[in-house]
Scaffold this motif. Structure first.
Motif, short mmCIF file in Angstrom:
data_model
loop_
_atom_site.label_atom_id
_atom_site.label_comp_id
_atom_site.label_asym_id
_atom_site.label_seq_id
_atom_site.Cartn_x
_atom_site.Cartn_y
_atom_site.Cartn_z
N GLN A 41 -2.69 -13.73 -86.53
CA GLN A 41 -1.79 -13.85 -87.68
C GLN A 41 -0.51 -14.59 -87.30
N LEU A 42 0.01 -14.31 -86.11
CA LEU A 42 1.27 -14.92 -85.68
C LEU A 42 1.13 -16.41 -85.38
N LYS A 43 -0.07 -16.87 -85.02
CA LYS A 43 -0.25 -18.29 -84.70
C LYS A 43 0.01 -19.18 -85.91
N GLU A 44 -0.16 -18.64 -87.10
CA GLU A 44 0.02 -19.42 -88.31
C GLU A 44 1.42 -19.30 -88.90
N VAL A 45 2.31 -18.57 -88.23
CA VAL A 45 3.65 -18.31 -88.75
C VAL A 45 4.63 -19.35 -88.22
N SER A 46 5.50 -19.80 -89.11
CA SER A 46 6.62 -20.64 -88.73
C SER A 46 7.85 -20.06 -89.41
N LEU A 47 8.86 -19.72 -88.65
CA LEU A 47 10.02 -19.02 -89.19
C LEU A 47 11.19 -19.97 -89.42
N THR A 48 12.01 -19.63 -90.39
CA THR A 48 13.27 -20.31 -90.61
C THR A 48 14.35 -19.23 -90.62
N ILE A 49 15.31 -19.38 -89.73
CA ILE A 49 16.37 -18.38 -89.59
C ILE A 49 17.70 -19.04 -89.93
N GLY A 50 18.41 -18.44 -90.86
CA GLY A 50 19.71 -18.94 -91.26
C GLY A 50 20.81 -18.34 -90.40
N ALA A 51 21.79 -19.16 -90.06
CA ALA A 51 22.90 -18.69 -89.24
C ALA A 51 24.18 -19.40 -89.69
N ARG A 54 11.02 -5.95 -81.00
CA ARG A 54 11.90 -7.01 -80.51
C ARG A 54 11.89 -7.12 -78.99
N LYS A 55 11.50 -6.05 -78.31
CA LYS A 55 11.45 -6.08 -76.84
C LYS A 55 10.31 -6.96 -76.33
N LEU A 56 9.35 -7.24 -77.20
CA LEU A 56 8.22 -8.08 -76.81
C LEU A 56 8.51 -9.56 -76.99
N ILE A 57 9.61 -9.89 -77.67
CA ILE A 57 9.95 -11.28 -77.98
C ILE A 57 10.83 -11.83 -76.87
N LYS A 84 15.09 -26.81 -83.78
CA LYS A 84 13.78 -26.18 -83.67
C LYS A 84 13.59 -25.63 -82.27
N TYR A 85 13.04 -24.40 -82.19
CA TYR A 85 12.86 -23.70 -80.92
C TYR A 85 11.52 -22.99 -80.92
N HIS A 86 11.18 -22.40 -79.77
CA HIS A 86 9.96 -21.61 -79.63
C HIS A 86 10.30 -20.27 -79.00
N ALA A 87 9.60 -19.24 -79.43
CA ALA A 87 9.75 -17.91 -78.84
C ALA A 87 8.37 -17.42 -78.42
N ASN A 88 8.29 -16.76 -77.27
CA ASN A 88 7.04 -16.19 -76.79
C ASN A 88 7.02 -14.71 -77.14
N GLU A 129 2.99 -18.07 -78.80
CA GLU A 129 4.21 -18.85 -78.94
C GLU A 129 4.39 -19.19 -80.41
N ILE A 130 5.53 -18.78 -80.98
CA ILE A 130 5.77 -19.09 -82.39
C ILE A 130 6.97 -20.02 -82.50
N PRO A 131 6.86 -21.02 -83.37
CA PRO A 131 8.00 -21.91 -83.58
C PRO A 131 8.96 -21.30 -84.60
N PHE A 132 10.23 -21.55 -84.40
CA PHE A 132 11.20 -21.14 -85.41
C PHE A 132 12.29 -22.20 -85.49
N GLU A 133 12.84 -22.30 -86.68
CA GLU A 133 13.89 -23.30 -86.91
C GLU A 133 15.15 -22.56 -87.32
#
Length: 147
Positions: free
Chosen positions: A71-81, A111-114, A125-129, A139-143
Motif C-alpha cells: 500500500q505504501l509503495k503507491e503513496v506520494s505525500l505532500t506536506i505543507g510547511a 513514527r519511530k519506524l520512519i 522533493k525528498y524520500h523517507a525510508n 521508500e516513500i517520496p514526499f514533497e
C-alpha cells in the motif's frame, strides 16, 4: 561478549538476535537496562525453542508488513510547511509529520519506524525510508510545499 537482544536496538540488531558487543557496553548498559541477556548455552536453547514456537506468528506479522508495504509503495505525500520568502522552512519536517500525513490517508505507521536521512529544511522533493519489518523496508517520496 555474546548477548541475546530482548528488543530491537537500532544499529545493533533485532529482538532475539545473538550479537557480539564489547564487554562494557553489554555489562554496563544493555544487561542492566533489560535490553539483553548473556548468551549462555541454556539461554540459547531457550531462544531456539521460543523461535520454533513463534515461527507461525512471525510469518503472519511479516505478511501484514508486506501488505502495508504494498500500500505504501503507491503513496506520494505532500506536506505543507511555513516558509520564508527564500523557501527555507521555519523548523524542519520530521517523521511525526510524515506519520500524521500517512494517517490522514488511512495508513497507520509508527513514527519511530520512519527514517529521514538528512534534515528537511527547504521546500522540495525528498524520500523517507519506513522499516516495517527487519526484512521489509519501503521508500516513500514526499514533497514539502509552502503553506
Amino acid at each position: 561478549m555474546k548477548i541475546i537482544l530482548k528488543e530491537d536496538i537500532s544499529n545493533l540488531g533485532y529482538k532475539d538476535d545473538v550479537v557480539e558487543v564489547k564487554d562494557g557496553y553489554g555489562r554496563n548498559y544493555l544487561i542492566p537496562q533489560g535490553k539483553a541477556v548473556i548468551a549462555s548455552p541454556s539461554a540459547l536453547k531457550i531462544l531456539a525453542e521460543n523461535q520454533r514456537q513463534r515461527a507461525h506468528k512471525l510469518a503472519k506479522i511479516k505478511e501484514e508488513a508486506q501488505a502495508l508495504a504494498d500500500q505504501l509503495k503507491e503513496v506520494s505525500l505532500t506536506i505543507g510547511a511555513k516558509t520564508s520568502s527564500t523557501g527555507t522552512i521555519f523548523g524542519s519536517v520530521n517523521s511525526l509529520q510524515i506519520a500524521e500525513a500517512l494517517e490522514k490517508l488511512g495508513l497507520n505507521v509508527d513514527r519511530k519506524l520512519i527514517d529521514i536521512k538528512n534534515p528537511v529544511k527547504e521546500v522540495g522533493k525528498y524520500h523517507a525510508n519506513i522499516k516495517l519489518h527487519k526484512d521489509i523496508t519501503v521508500e516513500i517520496p514526499f514533497e514539502v510545499v509552502s503553506e
